[in-house]
Design a protein around this motif. Structure first.
Motif, PDB file in Angstrom:
ATOM      1  N   MET A   1       0.853  -1.167   0.000  1.00 11.82           N
ATOM      2  CA  MET A   1       0.000   0.000   0.000  1.00 11.82           C
ATOM      3  C   MET A   1       0.902   1.235   0.000  1.00 11.82           C
ATOM      4  SD  MET A   1      -2.886   1.114   2.857  1.00 11.82           S
ATOM      5  CE  MET A   1      -3.322  -0.571   3.109  1.00 11.82           C
ATOM      6  N   ASP A   2       0.608   2.179  -0.866  1.00 11.54           N
ATOM      7  CA  ASP A   2       1.384   3.412  -0.952  1.00 11.54           C
ATOM      8  C   ASP A   2       0.774   4.452  -0.026  1.00 11.54           C
ATOM      9  OD1 ASP A   2       2.886   5.598  -1.592  1.00 11.54           O
ATOM     10  OD2 ASP A   2       2.163   5.753  -3.656  1.00 11.54           O
ATOM     11  N   HIS A   3       1.349   4.598   1.153  1.00 13.60           N
ATOM     12  CA  HIS A   3       0.812   5.527   2.146  1.00 13.60           C
ATOM     13  C   HIS A   3       1.089   6.986   1.795  1.00 13.60           C
ATOM     14  CE1 HIS A   3      -0.210   2.204   4.776  1.00 13.60           C
ATOM     15  NE2 HIS A   3       0.989   1.727   4.594  1.00 13.60           N
ATOM     16  N   SER A   4       1.991   7.238   0.857  1.00 11.12           N
ATOM     17  CA  SER A   4       2.345   8.613   0.519  1.00 11.12           C
ATOM     18  C   SER A   4       1.178   9.380  -0.099  1.00 11.12           C
ATOM     19  CB  SER A   4       3.548   8.645  -0.427  1.00 11.12           C
ATOM     20  OG  SER A   4       3.202   8.091  -1.693  1.00 11.12           O
ATOM     21  N   THR A   5       0.192   8.674  -0.604  1.00 10.24           N
ATOM     22  CA  THR A   5      -0.969   9.344  -1.207  1.00 10.24           C
ATOM     23  C   THR A   5      -2.114   9.510  -0.214  1.00 10.24           C
ATOM     24  OG1 THR A   5      -1.909   7.256  -1.995  1.00 10.24           O
ATOM     25  CG2 THR A   5      -0.397   8.409  -3.488  1.00 10.24           C
ATOM     26  N   HIS A   6      -1.942   9.056   1.010  1.00 10.10           N
ATOM     27  CA  HIS A   6      -3.005   9.124   2.006  1.00 10.10           C
ATOM     28  C   HIS A   6      -2.969  10.443   2.762  1.00 10.10           C
ATOM     29  CE1 HIS A   6      -2.995   4.449   2.013  1.00 10.10           C
ATOM     30  NE2 HIS A   6      -3.453   4.972   0.897  1.00 10.10           N
ATOM     31  N   ASN A  70       1.754   7.261  12.860  1.00 12.57           N
ATOM     32  CA  ASN A  70       1.349   8.250  11.861  1.00 12.57           C
ATOM     33  C   ASN A  70      -0.025   7.852  11.342  1.00 12.57           C
ATOM     34  OD1 ASN A  70       3.850   9.762  11.786  1.00 12.57           O
ATOM     35  ND2 ASN A  70       4.721   7.940  10.850  1.00 12.57           N
ATOM     36  N   PHE A  71      -1.053   8.594  11.739  1.00 10.75           N
ATOM     37  CA  PHE A  71      -2.422   8.268  11.356  1.00 10.75           C
ATOM     38  C   PHE A  71      -2.797   8.943  10.048  1.00 10.75           C
ATOM     39  CE2 PHE A  71      -2.407   7.370  15.848  1.00 10.75           C
ATOM     40  CZ  PHE A  71      -3.112   6.173  15.887  1.00 10.75           C
ATOM     41  N   MET A  72      -3.526   8.201   9.219  1.00 15.83           N
ATOM     42  CA  MET A  72      -3.935   8.716   7.917  1.00 15.83           C
ATOM     43  C   MET A  72      -5.220   8.057   7.450  1.00 15.83           C
ATOM     44  SD  MET A  72      -0.838   6.829   5.897  1.00 15.83           S
ATOM     45  CE  MET A  72       0.302   7.270   7.173  1.00 15.83           C
ATOM     46  N   ARG A  73      -5.791   8.618   6.402  1.00 21.08           N
ATOM     47  CA  ARG A  73      -7.022   8.121   5.792  1.00 21.08           C
ATOM     48  C   ARG A  73      -6.695   7.776   4.337  1.00 21.08           C
ATOM     49  NH1 ARG A  73      -9.759  12.088   7.343  1.00 21.08           N
ATOM     50  NH2 ARG A  73     -10.944  11.126   8.995  1.00 21.08           N
ATOM     51  N   ASP A  74      -7.061   6.565   3.911  1.00 20.69           N
ATOM     52  CA  ASP A  74      -6.787   6.189   2.518  1.00 20.69           C
ATOM     53  C   ASP A  74      -7.872   6.729   1.587  1.00 20.69           C
ATOM     54  OD1 ASP A  74      -8.957   4.408   2.633  1.00 20.69           O
ATOM     55  OD2 ASP A  74      -7.700   2.634   2.830  1.00 20.69           O
ATOM     56  N   GLU A  75      -7.770   6.395   0.313  1.00 27.91           N
ATOM     57  CA  GLU A  75      -8.685   6.903  -0.706  1.00 27.91           C
ATOM     58  C   GLU A  75     -10.142   6.530  -0.434  1.00 27.91           C
ATOM     59  OE1 GLU A  75      -6.055   4.916  -1.355  1.00 27.91           O
ATOM     60  OE2 GLU A  75      -4.632   6.266  -2.341  1.00 27.91           O
ATOM     61  N   HIS A  80      -6.076   4.368   9.201  1.00 32.06           N
ATOM     62  CA  HIS A  80      -5.059   3.406   9.624  1.00 32.06           C
ATOM     63  C   HIS A  80      -3.830   4.199  10.054  1.00 32.06           C
ATOM     64  CE1 HIS A  80      -4.241   4.301   5.420  1.00 32.06           C
ATOM     65  NE2 HIS A  80      -2.977   3.977   5.652  1.00 32.06           N
ATOM     66  N   ALA A  81      -2.805   3.491  10.520  1.00 26.90           N
ATOM     67  CA  ALA A  81      -1.579   4.162  10.949  1.00 26.90           C
ATOM     68  C   ALA A  81      -0.372   3.353  10.519  1.00 26.90           C
ATOM     69  CB  ALA A  81      -1.574   4.346  12.461  1.00 26.90           C
ATOM     70  N   THR A  82       0.759   4.042  10.475  1.00 29.61           N
ATOM     71  CA  THR A  82       2.022   3.364  10.216  1.00 29.61           C
ATOM     72  C   THR A  82       2.949   3.622  11.407  1.00 29.61           C
ATOM     73  OG1 THR A  82       2.927   5.279   9.039  1.00 29.61           O
ATOM     74  CG2 THR A  82       1.828   3.578   7.707  1.00 29.61           C
ATOM     75  N   THR A  83       3.907   2.729  11.568  1.00 39.02           N
ATOM     76  CA  THR A  83       4.911   2.849  12.618  1.00 39.02           C
ATOM     77  C   THR A  83       6.204   2.219  12.126  1.00 39.02           C
ATOM     78  OG1 THR A  83       5.430   2.348  14.931  1.00 39.02           O
ATOM     79  CG2 THR A  83       4.192   0.673  13.726  1.00 39.02           C
TER      80      THR A  83
END
Length: 98
Positions: A1-6, A70-75, A80-83
């Motif tokens: 999953m490409d989180h950079s676009t979230h 790092n919390f984010m919202r996808d398309e 979700h979050a990353t760590t």
């Protein structure tokens, strides 16, 4: 999953109602765990994450400082979050007890 676009979540979105059941992803997009609840608010808050187990059975709750995620919202709008923490590192944390 490409989180950079979230889209990153704003600080006021870091609430139980938004974060409970959110998936935490580690390096290489491995699933580290799922958020069960929060303790506190703001940058001093702690996220309780269920790690390990299968379908919620046999999982272990661990506490991770919210600032380590790092919390984010996808398309599709899913939060979700990353760590940088791996699943094994999360499993090695002490069990959290409320």
């Amino acid at each position: 999953m490409d989180h950079s676009t979230h889209e990153a979540l704003a600080a006021d979105e870091l609430t139980d109602s938004n974060l409970v059941d959110a998936t935490i992803y580690g390096p290489g997009d491995e699933k580290v765990g799922t958020i069960s609840h929060l303790h506190g608010a703001g940058p001093g808050a702690t996220v309780i994450v269920d790690v390990g187990g299968f379908l919620g059975i046999g999982s272990k709750p661990v506490a991770i400082p919210i600032v380590n995620l790092n919390f984010m919202r996808d398309e599709s709008g899913t939060i979700h979050a990353t760590t940088t923490m791996t699943k094994d590192q999360a499993k090695d944390l002490p069990e959290h007890r409320d």
